[in-house]
Design a protein around this motif. Structure first.
Motif, mmCIF file in Angstrom:
data_model
loop_
_atom_site.group_PDB
_atom_site.id
_atom_site.type_symbol
_atom_site.label_atom_id
_atom_site.label_comp_id
_atom_site.label_asym_id
_atom_site.label_seq_id
_atom_site.Cartn_x
_atom_site.Cartn_y
_atom_site.Cartn_z
ATOM 1 N N UNK A 29 0.858 -1.183 0.000
ATOM 2 C CA UNK A 29 0.000 0.000 0.000
ATOM 3 C C UNK A 29 0.894 1.231 0.000
ATOM 4 N N UNK A 30 0.530 2.209 -0.830
ATOM 5 C CA UNK A 30 1.168 3.523 -0.787
ATOM 6 C C UNK A 30 0.068 4.548 -0.581
ATOM 7 N N UNK A 31 0.152 5.308 0.507
ATOM 8 C CA UNK A 31 -0.888 6.263 0.893
ATOM 9 C C UNK A 31 -0.210 7.518 1.422
ATOM 10 N N UNK A 287 -10.205 -0.285 -8.615
ATOM 11 C CA UNK A 287 -10.163 -1.237 -7.508
ATOM 12 C C UNK A 287 -8.940 -1.024 -6.627
ATOM 13 N N UNK A 288 -7.923 -0.369 -7.158
ATOM 14 C CA UNK A 288 -6.668 -0.197 -6.431
ATOM 15 C C UNK A 288 -6.443 1.217 -5.917
ATOM 16 N N UNK A 325 -3.231 0.535 -3.841
ATOM 17 C CA UNK A 325 -2.842 -0.839 -3.530
ATOM 18 C C UNK A 325 -1.991 -1.386 -4.678
ATOM 19 N N UNK A 326 -1.031 -2.247 -4.344
ATOM 20 C CA UNK A 326 -0.308 -2.949 -5.410
ATOM 21 C C UNK A 326 -0.015 -4.364 -4.963
#
Length: 326
Positions: A29-31, A287-288, A325-326
């Motif tokens: 996750x990158x946030x 979705x990501x 998300x990845x």
């Protein structure tokens, strides 16, 4: 030549079966977003990391051992997307780090794992332990993960439950720093409820902090309603109660609106209560990938100082950002 082809075919088949019986997934996750906070004493605009979901890179896998038994593992490293630094400089896998076995009997895991309140936050918190409306701003989760944890979990017919025992590892005193916890829950159709409890001993083993939380939600379709009640008994005379009412509502096909009101009642100290109101919105681009924003106001009584340096002050928090998300 024919025998060679047959042998290659057999070996290929065996390799295919072996590959199907085990798998490893790399995910993350990158946030990151911008936040503005005024705590009554200072005001600051900053770049925050992990507002909607904690930044992480993780590895998880399973191996089919046969007879319905599988080996499982999961390791997660948390990091700050705004600086690239580890979220916890002292730990490589600060989020989760466990190995276990799962089968018809349930699941047994050993290692660093989520505690019961944190693991079930999405059931009782419309903000899901995230953004400016996070219930953890007032409710004591007793942290979010526990080291040296042995867990047993089982789920069937909508019911779920887990027992946890965390080793204190204090020489000569098996109760010092020990954690005993667990939860039971039920989810079926529109209803999702959970009861959690955690008892953590002090470092010398002579007292403990106990947190019990009952919460849930009901999906009416147009809105999903949330209600929570928690009580905390701690060292000495510590005695607190928390209550929440909230909702989430779909906005079109991609949006979700979140609202909550949370109140803390301190039974041991006069004029030490606090309350928080919050609003938030997420919008899924795919979705990501999602955009988000939220705003909360946390008001303290004269002798309370939650999220502020000076007792009695009010904390106001606004954020906006993007999560992938990845």
């Amino acid at each position: 030549m024919k025998k060679t082809l047959i042998a290659l075919a057999v070996l290929g088949s065996i390799a295919g079966v072996a590959q199907a019986q085990s798998s490893v997934t790399v995910y993350g996750v990158v946030d990151v977003g911008l936040a503005h906070e005024n705590n009554g004493s200072t005001s600051v605009t900053r770049m925050d990391s992990g507002n909607l979901n904690g930044n992480r890179i993780g590895f998880k896998g399973t191996e089919d051992l046969g007879g319905g038994l599988s080996a499982i593992f999961q390791f997660e490293n948390g990091f700050n997307a705004d600086t690239g630094a580890q979220a916890d400089p002292a730990r490589l896998f600060n989020r989760q780090a466990f190995v276990g076995l799962t089968g018809g009997f349930g699941t047994v895991k050993l290692g660093r794992q989520m505690n019961p309140v944190y693991a079930n936050s999405a059931t009782f918190d419309p903000f899901g332990d995230a953004l400016a409306g996070d219930t953890a701003r007032l409710i004591n989760y007793q942290g979010n993960r526990t080291d040296n944890l042995i867990t047993y979990a089982y789920a069937a017919n909508g019911f779920r439950g887990e027992l946890q025992y965390g080793l204190g590892e204090v020489p000569g005193d098996s109760s010092a720093s020990r954690t005993a916890a667990g939860f039971v829950g039920y989810k079926n159709g529109p209803i999702d409820v959970v009861l959690t409890h955690q008892n953590t001993k002090t470092a010398n083993g002579d007292d403990s902090t106990k947190v019990t939380l009952l919460g849930g939600n009901y999906n009416f379709g147009v809105v999903k309603a949330f209600a929570t009640y928690a009580w905390e008994k701690g060292a000495g005379s510590r005695d607190q109660r928390d209550a929440l009412l909230g909702l989430t509502a779909p906005v079109g096909a991609a949006g979700t609106l979140m609202l909550s009101y949370l109140r803390k009642d301190d039974k041991a100290v006069n004029d030490a209560d606090a309350q928080q109101i919050a609003i938030g919105y997420t919008h899924a681009l795919s979705k990501r990938t999602a955009l988000y924003t939220s705003y909360s106001v946390l008001r303290n009584d004269d002798r309370a100082s939650y999220k502020v340096p000076v007792a009695g002050d009010t904390d106001k928090l606004f954020n906006v950002g993007v999560r992938h998300f990845f």
